[in-house]
Design an enzyme around this catalytic site. Structure first.
Site, PDB file in Angstrom:
ATOM      1  N   ASP A   1      11.864  26.653  16.713  1.00 18.44           N
ATOM      2  CA  ASP A   1      10.636  27.187  16.128  1.00 18.44           C
ATOM      3  C   ASP A   1      10.506  26.637  14.709  1.00 18.44           C
ATOM      4  OD1 ASP A   1       8.474  28.584  15.212  1.00 18.44           O
ATOM      5  OD2 ASP A   1       9.286  30.577  15.621  1.00 18.44           O
TER       6      ASP A   1
ATOM      7  N   SER B   1       5.698  36.777  15.581  1.00 23.10           N
ATOM      8  CA  SER B   1       5.024  35.943  14.596  1.00 23.10           C
ATOM      9  C   SER B   1       4.500  36.820  13.449  1.00 23.10           C
ATOM     10  CB  SER B   1       3.908  35.143  15.266  1.00 23.10           C
ATOM     11  OG  SER B   1       3.450  34.115  14.430  1.00 23.10           O
TER      12      SER B   1
ATOM     13  N   HIS C   1       8.402  28.730  19.235  1.00 19.71           N
ATOM     14  CA  HIS C   1       7.802  29.996  18.802  1.00 19.71           C
ATOM     15  C   HIS C   1       7.564  30.918  20.003  1.00 19.71           C
ATOM     16  CE1 HIS C   1       6.119  32.203  15.487  1.00 19.71           C
ATOM     17  NE2 HIS C   1       4.898  32.265  15.990  1.00 19.71           N
TER      18      HIS C   1
END
Length: 694
Positions: A639, A556, A671
């Protein structure tokens, strides 16, 4: 006059003073292993029991907890409930049906009501057979009983918008087309099918439900919050005459750019709805009454659009109709909280100095204060307190982890200030796993600030040898690096494969003051990236770090950090791994779903000249000319927070530049990586890449 009691302040000052003379802060002893112990493996990590605290009996003498076990062959999890007598530590298995049980209510007579496959069951803690109470089509979610037990509150999805072609055109049942006129067309890992989670109430008599009433009255709003809200978004009033629920009553574009959830009160007799937090512009969540029912508390953030704003505890006194922020004067942010039984204080958890600890704030009897509420840190150590289960006369029952121990339930003793294990679900497994040494280390950042990192060492670490070293880049960006225990980014697992891991509390992380936490916004590629370089440069002064075998890994914002470092590291690293990282800030702004996050942290849209630096200097794609280091890229197909084009663009750029690179595409993952077998593939690819490149 402000009065804050923080045990860690004096300790930290001592740590920093010591760090200025010696950059290594030793926080545990060197660990030696026996011949029967082995390093932790990816399979062992997923075979550990996952412990959840479900509650305490009415008399406080019995702990009810759950254990989930994942079957890798079947690629699914099974959860059962257990009873632990706190007096003699006797453990009794309470349920063993196929499925996953979760406790809803514990009655004074020993009856435990729980959910299984969406239905309610009851069984007495003293024995007997389980009895199914409901058989509701579609099942029940987020169930809460009214104080008198005559009504239940629950949630279910309601179809309100015909976005999907099969709903819009009944004569085309085999079509599969979505049509949207607004944002919020997809969220996290799902496209919007036009269904909205709503709270319902229904009468309840011996397992029979009356007609369910929709508290949102067919409005296109969510409660619980999407995508992660649950039963904490609901509560009954103490008299059972009303329900409080959390909702962000915005739709479409307004929904995508705001965090302004409010707490609403629904009167059962009249159907009247009142906004209790009108004018409070950020997140307002977790409505909870004091045990005596006289005060309502909740968590609140001030700023609309700032999802990682300081989280404060607000208390409303019904008799005086006054509202008080208990933690406004405290330089930290609240995680979770629970009232004391005597109504005089609120216990809460918060990140502090690379850990998550217990705190308590006194609740004044009179809100016309001459001094601010006293806040006290009541636990301290190299562990995280991950949840508060309940209070006894001598302490608190809590859940806790460390970087080398998965979640278990503990008792925290007020007098001794020690935590002792109540559950020992994974003790047998850990007896055969080598305990990794974990140390805290302070570094001077480029701006002169003290920068803290956790250093996790390989099994049987020998300082006379040289080791490959990994810089771990955390996501968030405003999430903490503490003593947490992850099933994927597991520091013990990574170190157990022979790597030193440097986990940095860089700019943007809670636990080091509100300003430190907020400073990363609009500065993603600035000081935080310099913090990472400072930390790896500092640890590299040690003789045991092999400077020719250093890598950087993260997901991320951590994946973004890896992409940024790939263009600015100036030869420090020999390998990179990025999971669902942001590569091109322009295309990311155009495809991500929670635009409030992008607007706050990036400054806003790429077409606004005021945000030029975000989309140039702090954009990894603009540094691609300097990429020359092998890189592994993971990307989830579902995601929608960091959509698929980010990973594909980065991989394609690396390939076209002739850089050794690999794409691991997970079409069914969001994610995160939630499937056990997919997680095993993830780990194998992760460590295979490191063995190839380091």
């Amino acid at each position: 006059m402000k009065r804050i009691t923080l045990v860690s302040v004096a300790i930290l000052s001592s740590m920093i003073s010591h760090a200025q003379q010696n950059p290594v802060m030793k926080t545990n002893k060197s660990v030696e292993s026996s011949d029967s112990q082995r390093p932790l493996s990816p399979q062992q990590l997923w075979e550990l029991g996952r412990v959840s605290a479900e509650g305490l009996s009415a008399d406080g003498k019995t702990l009810i907890y759950g254990v989930s076990n994942f079957n890798l062959d079947e690629n699914k999890s099974e959860k059962n409930l257990f009873l632990l007598s706190l007096s003699d530590k006797k453990v009794t298995q309470f349920t063993q049906d196929a499925g996953s049980e979760s406790v809803i209510r514990i009655d004074a007579n020993g009856d435990i009501i729980y959910t299984l496959k969406g239905q309610l069951y009851v069984k007495n803690a003293n024995g007997g057979e389980a009895k199914q109470l409901t058989n509701v089509e579609g099942g029940l979610e987020n169930v809460k009983f009214s104080p008198d037990g005559k009504h239940i509150l629950f949630s279910k999805a309601v179809l309100l918008k015909k976005y999907h072609s099969v709903d819009k055109y009944a004569d085309l049942p085999k079509s599969n087309v979505f049509v949207y006129d607004n944002l919020d067309y997809r969220h996290w890992d799902s496209f919007n099918h036009g269904k909205f989670n709503h709270p319902f109430i229904a009468s309840y008599t011996e397992g029979q439900l009356g007609e369910a009433i929709d508290l949102l009255k067919d409005e296109p709003f969510y409660s619980p919050q999407a995508p992660f809200g649950g039963a904490e978004d609901f509560t009954w009033t103490p008299d059972g005459k009303a329900v409080l629920y959390v909702s962000k009553k915005k739709f479409g574009n307004e929904y995508a750019v705001s965090t302004n959830t409010d707490i609403y009160r629904y009167e059962i007799a009249t159907g009247k709805t009142t906004n209790l937090t009108e004018g409070m512009l950020g997140y307002d969540t977790n409505p909870t009454y004091s045990p005596d029912g006289n005060r309502l508390s909740w968590l609140s953030m001030k700023t609309d659009g700032f999802e990682a704003d300081k989280n404060d505890i607000i208390v409303f006194d019904k008799s005086s109709t006054q509202r008080l922020n208990l933690t406004s004067h405290w330089d930290g942010t609240v995680g979770s909280f629970k009232w004391s039984k005597d109504n005089r204080k609120i216990y809460f958890t918060a990140a502090v100095k690379g850990t998550v600890q217990l705190f308590a704030v006194a609740v004044p009897s009179n809100f016309n204060l001459k001094s601010l509420p006293i806040i006290e840190q009541i636990s301290e150590g190299q562990f995280d307190i991950t949840g508060i289960v309940g209070e006894t006369k001598d302490g608190l029952v809590v859940t806790s982890t460390s970087m080398t121990r998965a979640t278990e339930v503990y008792f925290y003793d007020f007098k001794s200030k020690n935590r002792s294990p109540l559950t020992t679900v994974n003790d047998k497994a850990y007896a055969g796993i080598i305990e990794n040494k974990v140390e805290g280390r302070f570094t001077k950042a480029t701006d002169g600030q003290d920068l803290f990192s956790w250093i996790i060492y390989p099994p049987n670490f020998d300082p006379t040898k040289k080791y490959p070293t990994l810089l771990y880049c955390q996501g968030g960006p405003q999430s903490a690096v503490t003593q947490t225990y992850s099933l994927r980014w597991n520091m013990q697992l990574i170190a157990s494969q022979g790597y030193i891991v440097v986990a940095v509390n860089r700019r943007g992380m809670p636990g080091w003051g509100v300003k430190w936490n907020a400073d990363i916004s609009k500065d993603w590629g600035g000081q935080a990236i310099q913090d990472y370089l400072s930390a790896i440069d500092d640890i590299s002064k040690e003789s045991y770090v092999d400077k020719d075998r250093r890598g950087a890994v993260g997901a991320s914002y951590g994946g973004y950090s890896v992409f940024m470092l790939a263009g600015v590291h100036e030869g420090r690293f020999k390998s990179f791994i990025s999971h669902c990282g942001l590569f091109d800030m322009t295309s990311w702004y155009g495809t991500t779903e929670e635009l409030f996050f992008a607007n706050h942290d990036l400054g806003g849209a790429y077409w606004d000249s005021a945000n030029k630096k975000t989309y140039t200097d702090f954009n990894p794609i603009t540094h691609i000319d300097k990429w020359n280091t092998p890189i592994l890229i993971f990307q989830g197909g579902k995601d929608y927070r960091v959509p698929i084009e980010q990973g594909l663009e980065a991989f394609q750029a690396a390939q076209l530049k002739g850089i050794k690179s690999r794409l691991v595409y997970l079409p069914d993952e969001n994610h995160h990586v939630l499937s056990g077998q997919n997680a095993q593939v993830w780990q194998r690819e992760f460590f295979t890449w490191l063995s190839e490149t380091l």
